[in-house]
Design a protein around this motif. Structure first.
Motif, mmCIF file in Angstrom:
data_model
loop_
_atom_site.group_PDB
_atom_site.id
_atom_site.type_symbol
_atom_site.label_atom_id
_atom_site.label_comp_id
_atom_site.label_asym_id
_atom_site.label_seq_id
_atom_site.Cartn_x
_atom_site.Cartn_y
_atom_site.Cartn_z
ATOM 1 N N GLN A 22 0.833 -1.200 0.000
ATOM 2 C CA GLN A 22 0.000 0.000 0.000
ATOM 3 C C GLN A 22 0.873 1.258 0.000
ATOM 4 O O GLN A 22 0.573 2.230 -0.690
ATOM 5 N N LEU A 60 -12.983 5.606 1.069
ATOM 6 C CA LEU A 60 -12.426 4.513 1.874
ATOM 7 C C LEU A 60 -12.030 3.305 1.026
ATOM 8 O O LEU A 60 -11.554 2.310 1.569
ATOM 9 N N ALA A 74 -8.785 1.455 1.492
ATOM 10 C CA ALA A 74 -8.667 0.574 2.647
ATOM 11 C C ALA A 74 -9.017 -0.865 2.277
ATOM 12 O O ALA A 74 -8.495 -1.807 2.871
#
Length: 141
Positions: free
Chosen positions: A38, A69, A72
């Motif tokens: 990430q 989001l 995520a």
């Protein structure tokens, strides 16, 4: 044609990322692999964004906050992908992943969820998914 080429490249990158993450997780752990992936993805995306000097980022307030989001989800994608590769191998893992992805996209398209245009799914498309599932079952046995 451009869309198909980009999809092929993206699919290849997903596989390469899964294999690399699997190796990283063998050495230091799955969540550590997800973190590194990430973070390096963020750095590359930020570099490209700065390089192309696209000013649209300032309009981020127009985006529905729940969609912000979505990055995520990437952490869980990596965790699930890496763990499944360790358990069932790369080929079977990616095959099952693609079936799951395709099945959910059919549901999203047929219902018009998340603001996408509602599409009619034909019987031949269901047959195609069924054939893919049978292929994955044969591949895994």
């Amino acid at each position: 044609m451009k869309g198909i080429l980009l999809a092929i490249i993206g699919g290849a990158f997903i596989t390469l990322q899964g294999v690399a993450n699997s190796q990283i997780s063998s050495d230091i752990g799955t969540w550590q692999a997800a973190t590194i992936t990430q973070f390096t993805g963020f750095i590359v995306a930020l570099f490209v964004l700065l390089l192309i000097k696209d000013k649209k980022l300032a309009e981020v307030k127009k985006v529905n906050p729940i969609y912000l989001l979505s990055g995520a989800l990437g952490a869980f994608v990596i965790f699930c992908n890496v763990t499944s590769i360790h358990i069932i191998g790369v080929t079977f893992s990616i095959s099952v992943l693609l079936i799951a992805q395709l099945s959910l996209t059919f549901i999203i398209d047929s219902r018009g969820w998340f603001g996408v245009k509602k599409l009619t799914i034909s019987p031949s498309q269901f047959i195609g998914i069924g054939m893919m599932i049978i292929g994955v079952i044969v591949l895994g046995s």
